[in-house]
Design an enzyme around this catalytic site. Structure first.
Site, PDB file in Angstrom:
ATOM      1  N   LYS A 178       3.359   1.185 -38.596  1.00 10.02           N
ATOM      2  CA  LYS A 178       2.800   1.938 -37.459  1.00 10.02           C
ATOM      3  C   LYS A 178       3.461   1.351 -36.215  1.00 10.02           C
ATOM      4  O   LYS A 178       3.055   0.300 -35.722  1.00 10.02           O
ATOM      5  CB  LYS A 178       1.277   1.754 -37.420  1.00 10.02           C
ATOM      6  CG  LYS A 178       0.483   2.829 -36.711  1.00 10.02           C
ATOM      7  CD  LYS A 178       0.789   2.975 -35.234  1.00 10.02           C
ATOM      8  CE  LYS A 178       0.232   1.877 -34.357  1.00 10.02           C
ATOM      9  NZ  LYS A 178       0.713   1.986 -32.938  1.00 10.02           N
ATOM     10  N   GLU A 181       3.312   3.274 -30.012  1.00 13.68           N
ATOM     11  CA  GLU A 181       3.445   4.678 -29.589  1.00 13.68           C
ATOM     12  C   GLU A 181       4.344   4.808 -28.346  1.00 13.68           C
ATOM     13  O   GLU A 181       4.801   5.892 -28.013  1.00 13.68           O
ATOM     14  CB  GLU A 181       2.060   5.295 -29.324  1.00 13.68           C
ATOM     15  CG  GLU A 181       1.248   4.663 -28.196  1.00 13.68           C
ATOM     16  CD  GLU A 181       0.488   3.406 -28.604  1.00 13.68           C
ATOM     17  OE1 GLU A 181       0.862   2.749 -29.601  1.00 13.68           O
ATOM     18  OE2 GLU A 181      -0.490   3.051 -27.905  1.00 13.68           O
ATOM     19  N   SER A 231      -0.599  -7.862 -28.071  1.00 15.61           N
ATOM     20  CA  SER A 231      -1.305  -8.698 -27.096  1.00 15.61           C
ATOM     21  C   SER A 231      -2.467  -9.437 -27.774  1.00 15.61           C
ATOM     22  O   SER A 231      -3.004  -8.971 -28.789  1.00 15.61           O
ATOM     23  CB  SER A 231      -1.826  -7.816 -25.962  1.00 15.61           C
ATOM     24  OG  SER A 231      -2.689  -6.837 -26.501  1.00 15.61           O
ATOM     25  N   CYS A 286       7.669 -12.318 -25.990  1.00 11.35           N
ATOM     26  CA  CYS A 286       6.580 -13.280 -26.198  1.00 11.35           C
ATOM     27  C   CYS A 286       7.116 -14.700 -26.090  1.00 11.35           C
ATOM     28  O   CYS A 286       6.335 -15.644 -26.057  1.00 11.35           O
ATOM     29  CB  CYS A 286       5.902 -13.051 -27.532  1.00 11.35           C
ATOM     30  SG  CYS A 286       6.960 -13.441 -28.902  1.00 11.35           S
ATOM     31  N   GLU A 387      -0.746 -13.928 -19.031  1.00  7.74           N
ATOM     32  CA  GLU A 387       0.568 -13.452 -19.474  1.00  7.74           C
ATOM     33  C   GLU A 387       0.986 -12.310 -18.551  1.00  7.74           C
ATOM     34  O   GLU A 387       0.297 -11.293 -18.455  1.00  7.74           O
ATOM     35  CB  GLU A 387       0.497 -12.950 -20.917  1.00  7.74           C
ATOM     36  CG  GLU A 387       1.843 -12.435 -21.403  1.00  7.74           C
ATOM     37  CD  GLU A 387       1.827 -11.976 -22.860  1.00  7.74           C
ATOM     38  OE1 GLU A 387       0.855 -11.315 -23.273  1.00  7.74           O
ATOM     39  OE2 GLU A 387       2.796 -12.278 -23.572  1.00  7.74           O
TER      40      GLU A 387
HETATM   41  P1  NAD Z   1      -0.530  -4.092 -27.557  1.00 10.42           P
HETATM   42  O1  NAD Z   1      -1.501  -5.100 -28.045  1.00 10.42           O
HETATM   43  O2  NAD Z   1      -0.923  -3.223 -26.417  1.00 10.42           O
HETATM   44  O3  NAD Z   1      -0.133  -3.079 -28.747  1.00 10.42           O
HETATM   45  C1  NAD Z   1       0.300  -3.547 -29.994  1.00 10.42           C
HETATM   46  C2  NAD Z   1      -0.080  -2.530 -31.070  1.00 10.42           C
HETATM   47  O4  NAD Z   1      -1.502  -2.410 -31.130  1.00 10.42           O
HETATM   48  C3  NAD Z   1       0.468  -1.126 -30.815  1.00 10.42           C
HETATM   49  O5  NAD Z   1       0.962  -0.618 -32.038  1.00 10.42           O
HETATM   50  C4  NAD Z   1      -0.742  -0.346 -30.324  1.00 10.42           C
HETATM   51  O6  NAD Z   1      -0.718   0.996 -30.745  1.00 10.42           O
HETATM   52  C5  NAD Z   1      -1.912  -1.062 -30.963  1.00 10.42           C
HETATM   53  N1  NAD Z   1      -3.116  -1.100 -30.105  1.00 10.42           N
HETATM   54  C6  NAD Z   1      -3.143  -1.259 -28.765  1.00 10.42           C
HETATM   55  N2  NAD Z   1      -4.432  -1.288 -28.327  1.00 10.42           N
HETATM   56  C7  NAD Z   1      -5.212  -1.146 -29.423  1.00 10.42           C
HETATM   57  C8  NAD Z   1      -6.622  -1.110 -29.620  1.00 10.42           C
HETATM   58  N3  NAD Z   1      -7.468  -1.223 -28.612  1.00 10.42           N
HETATM   59  N4  NAD Z   1      -7.090  -0.949 -30.877  1.00 10.42           N
HETATM   60  C9  NAD Z   1      -6.237  -0.840 -31.921  1.00 10.42           C
HETATM   61  N5  NAD Z   1      -4.890  -0.877 -31.785  1.00 10.42           N
HETATM   62  C10 NAD Z   1      -4.375  -1.031 -30.559  1.00 10.42           C
HETATM   63  O7  NAD Z   1       0.819  -4.883 -27.250  1.00 10.42           O
HETATM   64  P2  NAD Z   1       2.137  -4.345 -26.515  1.00 10.42           P
HETATM   65  O8  NAD Z   1       1.859  -4.189 -25.071  1.00 10.42           O
HETATM   66  O9  NAD Z   1       2.725  -3.231 -27.279  1.00 10.42           O
HETATM   67  O10 NAD Z   1       3.111  -5.595 -26.741  1.00 10.42           O
HETATM   68  C11 NAD Z   1       3.203  -6.678 -25.856  1.00 10.42           C
HETATM   69  C12 NAD Z   1       2.407  -7.867 -26.333  1.00 10.42           C
HETATM   70  O11 NAD Z   1       2.876  -8.273 -27.610  1.00 10.42           O
HETATM   71  C13 NAD Z   1       2.559  -9.083 -25.435  1.00 10.42           C
HETATM   72  O12 NAD Z   1       1.304  -9.674 -25.276  1.00 10.42           O
HETATM   73  C14 NAD Z   1       3.488  -9.985 -26.218  1.00 10.42           C
HETATM   74  O13 NAD Z   1       3.380 -11.354 -25.918  1.00 10.42           O
HETATM   75  C15 NAD Z   1       3.079  -9.685 -27.618  1.00 10.42           C
HETATM   76  N6  NAD Z   1       4.109 -10.051 -28.569  1.00 10.42           N
HETATM   77  C16 NAD Z   1       3.903 -11.149 -29.339  1.00 10.42           C
HETATM   78  C17 NAD Z   1       4.868 -11.568 -30.231  1.00 10.42           C
HETATM   79  C18 NAD Z   1       4.655 -12.786 -31.079  1.00 10.42           C
HETATM   80  O14 NAD Z   1       5.408 -13.007 -32.010  1.00 10.42           O
HETATM   81  N7  NAD Z   1       3.646 -13.602 -30.807  1.00 10.42           N
HETATM   82  C19 NAD Z   1       6.058 -10.841 -30.335  1.00 10.42           C
HETATM   83  C20 NAD Z   1       6.232  -9.709 -29.536  1.00 10.42           C
HETATM   84  C21 NAD Z   1       5.239  -9.320 -28.656  1.00 10.42           C
END
Ligand code: NAD
Length: 494
Positions: A178, A181, A231, A286, A387
């Site tokens: 998944k 989006e 996140s 990240c 962050e």
């Molecule tokens: P996000 O948490 O907004 O989204 C990640 C995924 O979760 C997406 O597929 C989204 O559709 C889904 N999602 C979002 N909100 C949701 C909810 N309320 N309920 C269920 N699913 C939900 O993250 P983002 O903005 O796409 O990515 C950036 C974040 O990812 C940053 O915090 C970054 O540090 C982190 N990140 C971490 C690593 C790591 O290895 N630790 C690597 C890359 C990115």
């Protein structure tokens, strides 16, 4: 959209491209100019159900395919990814904003995971011991779990699903991705390549969507394991809900990464590496450096060098040559970053380079923030603890390495911490005492290679087994122990 028909992306379920039954589609936008590239369906729970059921059926025969045969599809995939590297990188730049060079490097990291997973015939082996008691032998074998799924973030649309997918299928599981989006186009193309490998139907599946699709994955009884990257608040939520449903789960979350600079660090390389870490991928990594902590006499020379280098950074559309930094993902993210900068200033930080509201000629509609430096960031201020996920580097100063390590360890995050020095003793102390799962010594982005675990700690990770390498093999298999005794008078029967 200006009346132009944009492509509506499909899902790839059970070996077929399929139009989603979603009632809602979101625009996929190029963050450099805000143009719509495609539309992505918000697939409903019933589509996850259909996919999980198909993947469960496919699992029954896939797990019986010998590992040596399973990895042949991965060898083929590696060739296809390499042959299509430029096209995939271009897609990443278009939907995610990072530069073409950064996008290519991202895909290279994806390919490395395919290469490592090709070693499954060795990596998946168990252990055994003869005579654990007289005439009794014991063995531990690894078996696949069944259906597993990945939920990915926006910032590495090509690489992150590859921390999981190659290992999952090489171990004999079937898989659902998944994507975010915000950036579904890269996996759309990757799945067209996966289709070309000839993998049996149902082994790999792509379902686009957002919260409803995620929740359906977390609740589905057939899905045995979930890998999440995103996140920390969502990571925590995914971890709790999937675990409450009895699933195996690993969730990699957000970060706030400090770089410590000692006075004996090399000025030129430290400055260059810190720039790349803080402003590479527009700070949307990240493993981006978010705070630079100078120690003792490091303050003046390093601050001066960092200011010059920050001002010189070339910002623009990532497909244009000479551009060193692209936009952030979208307008809401740009506004959020600018708000955090303002509140940082309100709480006492000095904007020695202020990148807000930049004018990028020809890209006025883009989501740009130029590299920003905030000096005298207070340890308890919002900007020191939150962050930013944008091109903002906060500068802090302390007098000793002990104070610097204390600063690293007082935060809730634990994704990465880096030290710049020419002292081996200081490096060892830092490596030993810093509370972060990925440590860089004279390295600004301590990204573990595919054969090492991506080792976030504290609020940057929920679970125990991380992505990549041996941890992935452990995550995607369950152990079975067989204790065996045979009676020894069989020769008399012949
Ligand atoms: P996000 O948490 O907004 O989204 C990640 C995924 O979760 C997406 O597929 C989204 O559709 C889904 N999602 C979002 N909100 C949701 C909810 N309320 N309920 C269920 N699913 C939900 O993250 P983002 O903005 O796409 O990515 C950036 C974040 O990812 C940053 O915090 C970054 O540090 C982190 N990140 C971490 C690593 C790591 O290895 N630790 C690597 C890359 C990115």
């Amino acid at each position: 959209m200006g009346g132009v028909q944009t492509e509506r992306l499909q899902n790839y379920i059970n070996g077929q491209w399929q139009t989603s039954i979603a009632t809602e589609y979101l625009d996929v936008v190029n963050p450099a100019n805000n143009e719509v590239l495609a539309q992505v369906p918000l697939s409903p729970a019933s589509e996850i159900d259909q996919t999980a059921q198909a993947a469960a059926i496919a699992f029954q025969s896939w797990r019986r395919v010998p590992p040596t045969d399973r990895v042949q599809y991965l060898f083929k995939l590696k060739g296809l990814l390499e042959a299509n590297l430029d096209d995939l990188a271009r897609t990443i730049t278009l939907e995610c904003g990072k530069t073409f060079a950064e996008a290519k490097a991202e895909m290279q990291r994806a390919i490395e995971n395919v290469e490592v997973a090709c070693g499954i015939p060795m990596m998946m082996q168990g252990t055994n011991l003869e005579d654990i008691a007289r005439g009794i032998d014991e063995m531990m074998i690894r078996q696949p779990l069944g259906v597993a799924a990945a939920i990915a973030p926006f910032n590495f649309p090509g690489m992150i699903p590859f921390w999981f997918l190659p290992y999952a299928i090489a171990c004999g599981n079937t898989y659902i991705v998944k994507p975010s989006e915000k950036v579904p186009l890269t996996m759309y193309k990757v799945f067209q390549l996966l289709e070309k490998t000839g993998l049996p139907a149902g082994v790999v599946n792509l379902v686009n969507g957002a919260k409803e699709a995620v929740d359906a994955i977390l609740d589905h009884p057939v899905i045995r394991a979930v890998s999440f990257v995103g996140s920390s608040p969502v990571a925590r939520y995914v971890y709790s809900r999937a675990a409450a449903n009895g699933k195996r789960v690993q969730c990699q979350g957000g970060a706030k990464n400090p770089i410590i600079v000692l006075p004996d660090a090399d000025l030129e390389t430290t400055t260059r590496i810190t720039m790349d870490s803080a402003f590479g991928c527009a700070g949307q990594r990240c493993l981006a450096a978010s705070l630079m902590v100078t120690v003792g006499k490091a303050k003046e020379p390093f601050t001066e060098a960092i200011v010059e280098a920050t001002k010189a950074r070339v910002v623009g559309f990532g497909l244009e040559s000479g551009v060193q930094m692209g936009p952030v993902i979208n307008h809401p993210s740009r506004d959020r970053i600018e708000g955090l900068i303002q509140r940082g200033i309100d709480q006492g930080a000095k904007p020695i380079v202020d990148g807000r509201q930049p004018k990028i000629s020809g890209y006025e509609q883009g989501s740009f923030v130029r590299p920003t430096l905030l000096q005298d960031v207070a340890p308890d201020s919002e900007i020191a603890r939150t962050e930013v996920f944008g091109p903002v580097l906060g500068l802090m100063h302390v007098n000793t390495i002990d104070e610097a390590i204390a600063l690293v360890n007082r935060g809730v995050w634990g994704n990465m911490a880096c030290l710049f020095t020419s002292s081996g003793a200081a490096a060892r102390k830092f490596r030993y005492e810093a509370e972060a799962g990925n440590i860089g010594i004279n390295i600004g982005v301590a990204a573990p290679m595919a054969f090492f675990p991506f080792s976030g700690w504290k609020d940057s990770f929920f679970g125990d087994l991380h992505g990549q390498g041996a941890h992935a093999v452990e995550f995607f298999t369950q152990t079975k122990v067989v204790v065996e005794r045979w009676f020894s008078d069989w020769t008399r029967q012949f």
